[in-house]
Write an enzyme that holds these catalytic residues in place. Structure first.
Site, PDB file in Angstrom:
ATOM      1  CD  GLU A 134     -13.243   2.627   4.226  1.00  0.00           C
ATOM      2  OE1 GLU A 134     -12.470   3.597   4.272  1.00  0.00           O
ATOM      3  OE2 GLU A 134     -14.275   2.610   3.540  1.00  0.00           O
ATOM      4  CD  GLU A 168      -1.451   2.594  -3.738  1.00  0.00           C
ATOM      5  OE1 GLU A 168      -2.687   2.647  -3.903  1.00  0.00           O
ATOM      6  OE2 GLU A 168      -0.910   2.504  -2.619  1.00  0.00           O
ATOM      7  CD  GLU A 188      -0.905   4.599   7.461  1.00  0.00           C
ATOM      8  OE1 GLU A 188      -1.780   3.795   7.879  1.00  0.00           O
ATOM      9  OE2 GLU A 188      -1.164   5.622   6.821  1.00  0.00           O
ATOM     10  CD  GLU A 208      -4.600  -9.120  -1.223  1.00  0.00           C
ATOM     11  OE1 GLU A 208      -4.850  -8.819  -0.039  1.00  0.00           O
ATOM     12  OE2 GLU A 208      -4.490  -8.261  -2.137  1.00  0.00           O
ATOM     13  N   GLY A 220       0.836  -1.196   0.000  1.00  0.00           N
ATOM     14  CA  GLY A 220       0.000   0.000   0.000  1.00  0.00           C
ATOM     15  C   GLY A 220       0.862   1.234   0.000  1.00  0.00           C
TER      16      GLY A 220
END
Length: 393
Positions: free
Chosen positions: A193, A140, A184, A169, A118
């Site tokens: 979320e 990302e 993070e 994934e 992320g």
């Protein structure tokens, strides 16, 4: 979101030091929590004294992108909007802690393969590259990945950082294993979320046997507050709206936790640790749990709501490091999560509000959170017992 009177979103260095020393930690881990407490004080001192300069571009981070996105893509691309990305980067508690963890522990990153889950703008990947990582894979899935590639190139790290666009994934890395996973992943209420399941998937698939996850500990806390003015204005308002009964809306409002900044002077009870998650060992199912609580009043007052917040720890550092999102620490973009009670509880000093909290991902959308609170007070001036359900959507 609403704001309460006299809330302070910033504080002086001295006040930051004073408040940080009041953070509540689990009594069973006094030594570790005391060290983390010290690290939070040190971090807040550094933040208060460091003039962090942020860029202020005129355009969005998001490129033209794909106009055919569906609602299923909204969660990921909502975080690539300019305002959201800037808010997180300007959260100096968040960003400066990660920077300090990386720069003050370069021995962890020197010549290591790092996976940033992320990655967003790639700020953590840039920190890792600057600290001497052999290579960083920045994953990302939103359109910000396109800008992250440009940011990496503009800063001269294209030979060290590879930006991969896609869900963790679904992508394939060009290496068999990585030495460090950094992310993070935390959301409001820690778990709303959040990307924790993605981090756990990444850990199980890509992390070397002697590898580390950063951060590796996260703890959820609970306390109780007096909040008559805000509750009257935002919740009780629906009892009589220009002479009409709109209590059906009040019931819905009561079931929606409020993400807001709580004034530490509103706190009525002790702070209690509900659960600590060890990211290096836990299973994905551990995000569902039921835990008891006992909140003891520190003064005679009224209780209108419970407040949840979390701490994050980096225990693999040379010195324990971390930060708190609690009301006695410097404000972060996570703020705190306020859960209003149907009852107004009159509590005397020394009396205990007892109960349990059940937390579970929503069955239809696992990024949403279902919360059930059972509470009971058997006090001198108030006797109450109730079960309430909340939905974070």
């Amino acid at each position: 979101m609403g704001r309460r009177k006299n809330n302070q979103t910033s504080m002086s260095l001295n006040n930051a030091q004073h408040q940080a020393t009041k953070i509540c930690f689990n009594d069973d881990d006094d030594e570790e929590n005391s060290n983390l407490d010290d690290s939070i004080v040190a971090t807040e001192k550094a933040i208060a004294m460091d003039d962090v300069t942020m860029s202020d571009p005129n355009g969005s981070f998001v490129d033209g992108g794909d106009d055919d996105n569906t609602s299923a893509d909204y969660y990921f691309d909502s975080y690539s909007h300019f305002g959201n990305m800037q808010e997180m980067l300007k959260d100096v508690v968040r960003t400066k802690t990660y920077q300090n963890v990386i720069f003050q522990n370069k021995f962890l990153f020197k010549d290591k393969i790092v996976l940033d889950v992320g990655a967003g703008t790639g700020i953590l990947s840039l920190f890792c590259a600057k600290a001497g990582a052999a290579h960083v894979y920045a994953v990302e899935c939103s359109h910000i990945a396109n800008m992250a590639k440009e940011i990496v190139e503009s800063n001269g790290y294209s030979n060290v950082i590879t930006v991969l666009k896609g869900k963790i994934e679904e992508i394939e890395l060009p290496v068999a294993k990585v030495d460090i996973i950094i992310s993070e992943w935390m959301g409001y209420f820690l778990l709303f979320e959040n990307m924790l399941n993605s981090v756990l998937y990444t850990r199980d698939k890509w992390l070397a046997n002697d590898g580390i996850v950063l951060p590796d500990k996260a703890s959820l806390y609970l306390t109780a507050i007096e909040d008559a003015e805000y509750k009257e204005d935002k919740i009780e308002f629906w009892n009589n709206v220009y002479g009409f009964d709109m209590t059906c809306i009040k019931k819905q409002a009561m079931g929606e936790p409020l993400v807001d900044t709580v004034d530490q002077n509103q706190i009525v009870t002790n702070c209690q640790l509900l659960k600590t998650m060890d990211i290096s060992k836990m299973a994905s199912g551990d995000t569902s749990f039921t835990v008891p609580f006992k909140l003891v009043a520190e003064r005679d007052d009224y209780i209108h709501a419970l407040v949840a917040y979390f701490d994050v720890s980096f225990t693999k550092c040379h010195k324990l490091m971390g930060f708190s999102t609690g009301p006695r620490s410097r404000a972060t973009h996570w703020k705190q999560t306020v859960l209003y009670l149907e009852d107004v509880l009159t509590i005397c000093q020394g009396e205990a509000l007892t109960g349990s909290m059940t937390v579970a991902p929503n069955k239809k959308n696992p990024r949403d959170i279902d919360i059930t609170i059972k509470y009971s007070l058997n006090g001198q001036r108030c006797v109450a017992s109730r079960t309430q359900h909340y939905k974070m959507r």
